[in-house]
Scaffold this motif. Structure first.
Motif, mmCIF file in Angstrom:
data_model
loop_
_atom_site.group_PDB
_atom_site.id
_atom_site.type_symbol
_atom_site.label_atom_id
_atom_site.label_comp_id
_atom_site.label_asym_id
_atom_site.label_seq_id
_atom_site.Cartn_x
_atom_site.Cartn_y
_atom_site.Cartn_z
ATOM 1 N N PRO A 9 63.838 74.707 48.278
ATOM 2 C CA PRO A 9 65.049 75.508 48.055
ATOM 3 C C PRO A 9 65.709 75.841 49.383
ATOM 4 O O PRO A 9 65.032 76.034 50.394
ATOM 5 N N LEU A 10 67.028 75.875 49.383
ATOM 6 C CA LEU A 10 67.801 76.245 50.560
ATOM 7 C C LEU A 10 68.740 77.389 50.191
ATOM 8 O O LEU A 10 68.845 77.770 49.022
ATOM 9 N N ALA A 11 69.443 77.905 51.160
ATOM 10 C CA ALA A 11 70.416 78.977 50.927
ATOM 11 C C ALA A 11 71.576 78.468 50.078
ATOM 12 O O ALA A 11 71.830 77.261 49.992
ATOM 13 N N ASP A 12 72.273 79.393 49.455
ATOM 14 C CA ASP A 12 73.509 79.106 48.725
ATOM 15 C C ASP A 12 73.324 78.091 47.594
ATOM 16 O O ASP A 12 74.182 77.244 47.365
ATOM 17 N N TYR A 13 72.215 78.186 46.895
ATOM 18 C CA TYR A 13 71.937 77.336 45.723
ATOM 19 C C TYR A 13 72.015 75.848 46.039
ATOM 20 O O TYR A 13 72.573 75.060 45.303
ATOM 21 N N ARG A 14 71.408 75.489 47.158
ATOM 22 C CA ARG A 14 71.258 74.091 47.531
ATOM 23 C C ARG A 14 69.772 73.774 47.542
ATOM 24 O O ARG A 14 68.940 74.661 47.715
ATOM 25 N N ILE A 15 69.445 72.518 47.352
ATOM 26 C CA ILE A 15 68.060 72.080 47.469
ATOM 27 C C ILE A 15 68.000 70.863 48.380
ATOM 28 O O ILE A 15 68.960 70.097 48.467
ATOM 29 N N TRP A 16 66.891 70.727 49.057
ATOM 30 C CA TRP A 16 66.616 69.538 49.858
ATOM 31 C C TRP A 16 65.656 68.689 49.057
ATOM 32 O O TRP A 16 64.671 69.186 48.499
ATOM 33 N N LEU A 17 65.945 67.395 48.950
ATOM 34 C CA LEU A 17 65.138 66.468 48.165
ATOM 35 C C LEU A 17 64.691 65.290 49.003
ATOM 36 O O LEU A 17 65.413 64.853 49.898
ATOM 37 N N LYS A 18 63.524 64.757 48.669
ATOM 38 C CA LYS A 18 63.080 63.496 49.240
ATOM 39 C C LYS A 18 62.590 62.630 48.090
ATOM 40 O O LYS A 18 61.828 63.077 47.235
ATOM 41 N N TYR A 19 63.053 61.379 48.078
ATOM 42 C CA TYR A 19 62.704 60.424 47.034
ATOM 43 C C TYR A 19 61.672 59.419 47.517
ATOM 44 O O TYR A 19 61.490 59.230 48.722
ATOM 45 N N ASP A 20 61.048 58.748 46.557
ATOM 46 C CA ASP A 20 59.997 57.781 46.890
ATOM 47 C C ASP A 20 60.511 56.567 47.651
ATOM 48 O O ASP A 20 59.731 55.829 48.232
ATOM 49 N N GLU A 26 70.404 67.027 51.143
ATOM 50 C CA GLU A 26 70.717 68.247 50.411
ATOM 51 C C GLU A 26 71.652 67.986 49.246
ATOM 52 O O GLU A 26 72.562 67.162 49.350
ATOM 53 N N VAL A 27 71.423 68.723 48.158
ATOM 54 C CA VAL A 27 72.296 68.685 46.990
ATOM 55 C C VAL A 27 72.740 70.112 46.693
ATOM 56 O O VAL A 27 71.912 71.020 46.620
ATOM 57 N N ASN A 61 60.578 77.002 36.355
ATOM 58 C CA ASN A 61 59.925 77.586 35.182
ATOM 59 C C ASN A 61 59.828 76.566 34.034
ATOM 60 O O ASN A 61 59.830 75.360 34.269
ATOM 61 N N GLN A 62 59.764 77.034 32.805
ATOM 62 C CA GLN A 62 59.607 76.107 31.672
ATOM 63 C C GLN A 62 60.937 75.743 31.024
ATOM 64 O O GLN A 62 60.976 74.915 30.118
ATOM 65 N N ASP A 63 62.022 76.348 31.463
ATOM 66 C CA ASP A 63 63.306 76.155 30.798
ATOM 67 C C ASP A 63 64.301 75.296 31.551
ATOM 68 O O ASP A 63 65.275 74.839 30.977
ATOM 69 N N ILE A 64 64.092 75.086 32.838
ATOM 70 C CA ILE A 64 65.104 74.407 33.645
ATOM 71 C C ILE A 64 64.502 73.175 34.304
ATOM 72 O O ILE A 64 63.495 73.250 34.996
ATOM 73 N N ASP A 65 65.154 72.037 34.072
ATOM 74 C CA ASP A 65 64.786 70.816 34.793
ATOM 75 C C ASP A 65 66.041 69.985 35.003
ATOM 76 O O ASP A 65 66.985 70.063 34.224
ATOM 77 N N LEU A 66 66.046 69.241 36.080
ATOM 78 C CA LEU A 66 67.179 68.380 36.397
ATOM 79 C C LEU A 66 66.687 66.947 36.550
ATOM 80 O O LEU A 66 65.636 66.685 37.133
ATOM 81 N N CYS A 67 67.481 66.028 36.042
ATOM 82 C CA CYS A 67 67.156 64.613 36.072
ATOM 83 C C CYS A 67 67.159 64.100 37.513
ATOM 84 O O CYS A 67 68.148 64.264 38.234
ATOM 85 N N PRO A 68 66.084 63.438 37.937
ATOM 86 C CA PRO A 68 66.046 62.929 39.303
ATOM 87 C C PRO A 68 67.116 61.874 39.580
ATOM 88 O O PRO A 68 67.629 61.792 40.694
ATOM 89 N N ASP A 69 67.472 61.071 38.578
ATOM 90 C CA ASP A 69 68.513 60.065 38.781
ATOM 91 C C ASP A 69 69.881 60.713 38.994
ATOM 92 O O ASP A 69 70.653 60.285 39.849
ATOM 93 N N ALA A 70 70.180 61.750 38.223
ATOM 94 C CA ALA A 70 71.465 62.442 38.386
ATOM 95 C C ALA A 70 71.553 63.082 39.771
ATOM 96 O O ALA A 70 72.597 63.028 40.427
ATOM 97 N N LEU A 71 70.452 63.667 40.229
ATOM 98 C CA LEU A 71 70.433 64.257 41.568
ATOM 99 C C LEU A 71 70.573 63.184 42.641
ATOM 100 O O LEU A 71 71.252 63.387 43.651
ATOM 101 N N TYR A 72 69.957 62.025 42.422
ATOM 102 C CA TYR A 72 70.055 60.910 43.371
ATOM 103 C C TYR A 72 71.507 60.449 43.500
ATOM 104 O O TYR A 72 71.992 60.184 44.609
ATOM 105 N N ARG A 74 74.185 62.277 42.998
ATOM 106 C CA ARG A 74 74.918 63.310 43.753
ATOM 107 C C ARG A 74 74.597 63.219 45.246
ATOM 108 O O ARG A 74 75.477 63.364 46.084
ATOM 109 N N LEU A 75 73.334 62.988 45.554
ATOM 110 C CA LEU A 75 72.903 62.924 46.954
ATOM 111 C C LEU A 75 73.490 61.719 47.672
ATOM 112 O O LEU A 75 73.986 61.832 48.793
ATOM 113 N N THR A 76 73.451 60.575 47.044
ATOM 114 C CA THR A 76 73.872 59.328 47.698
ATOM 115 C C THR A 76 75.341 58.991 47.471
ATOM 116 O O THR A 76 75.874 58.106 48.136
ATOM 117 N N ARG A 77 75.960 59.655 46.498
ATOM 118 C CA ARG A 77 77.343 59.376 46.100
ATOM 119 C C ARG A 77 77.510 57.947 45.579
ATOM 120 O O ARG A 77 78.580 57.348 45.669
#
Length: 94
Positions: A9-20, A26-27, A61-72, A74-77
């Protein structure tokens, strides 16, 4: 399918991700804040509890998940067609 191997997690509702595949960055998720299940992020501790589950999805938690492909995307454009070239429509000969 792209798999997330690390998230922070980062400030201002951003996250840093690393893929395989080595892609990392950042997203910005501010467009989700306060909407539906994402209202839970009003508690900063909930947002900071982000983790990667066994399938490579980004979860809170148990209610929130985001698709890794959708995040990818956004990250890579990249476009969906670039990420999944087999999804391109085939030409139709009439």
């Amino acid at each position: 399918m792209k798999k997330v191997i690390d998230v922070r997690p980062l400030a201002d509702y951003r996250i840093w991700l690393k893929y395989d595949d080595g892609t990392a960055g950042e997203v910005d998720l501010t467009h989700l804040v306060g909407r539906g299940v994402f209202k839970a992020w009003a508690d900063r501790n909930v947002f900071e509890s982000v983790r990667v589950d066994s399938s490579g999805a980004v979860v809170w938690n148990q209610d929130i998940d985001l698709c890794p492909d959708a995040l990818y995307l956004r990250l890579t454009r990249k476009s969906v067609e670039e990420l999944f070239p087999k999804l391109k429509p085939a030409p139709i000969d009439a």
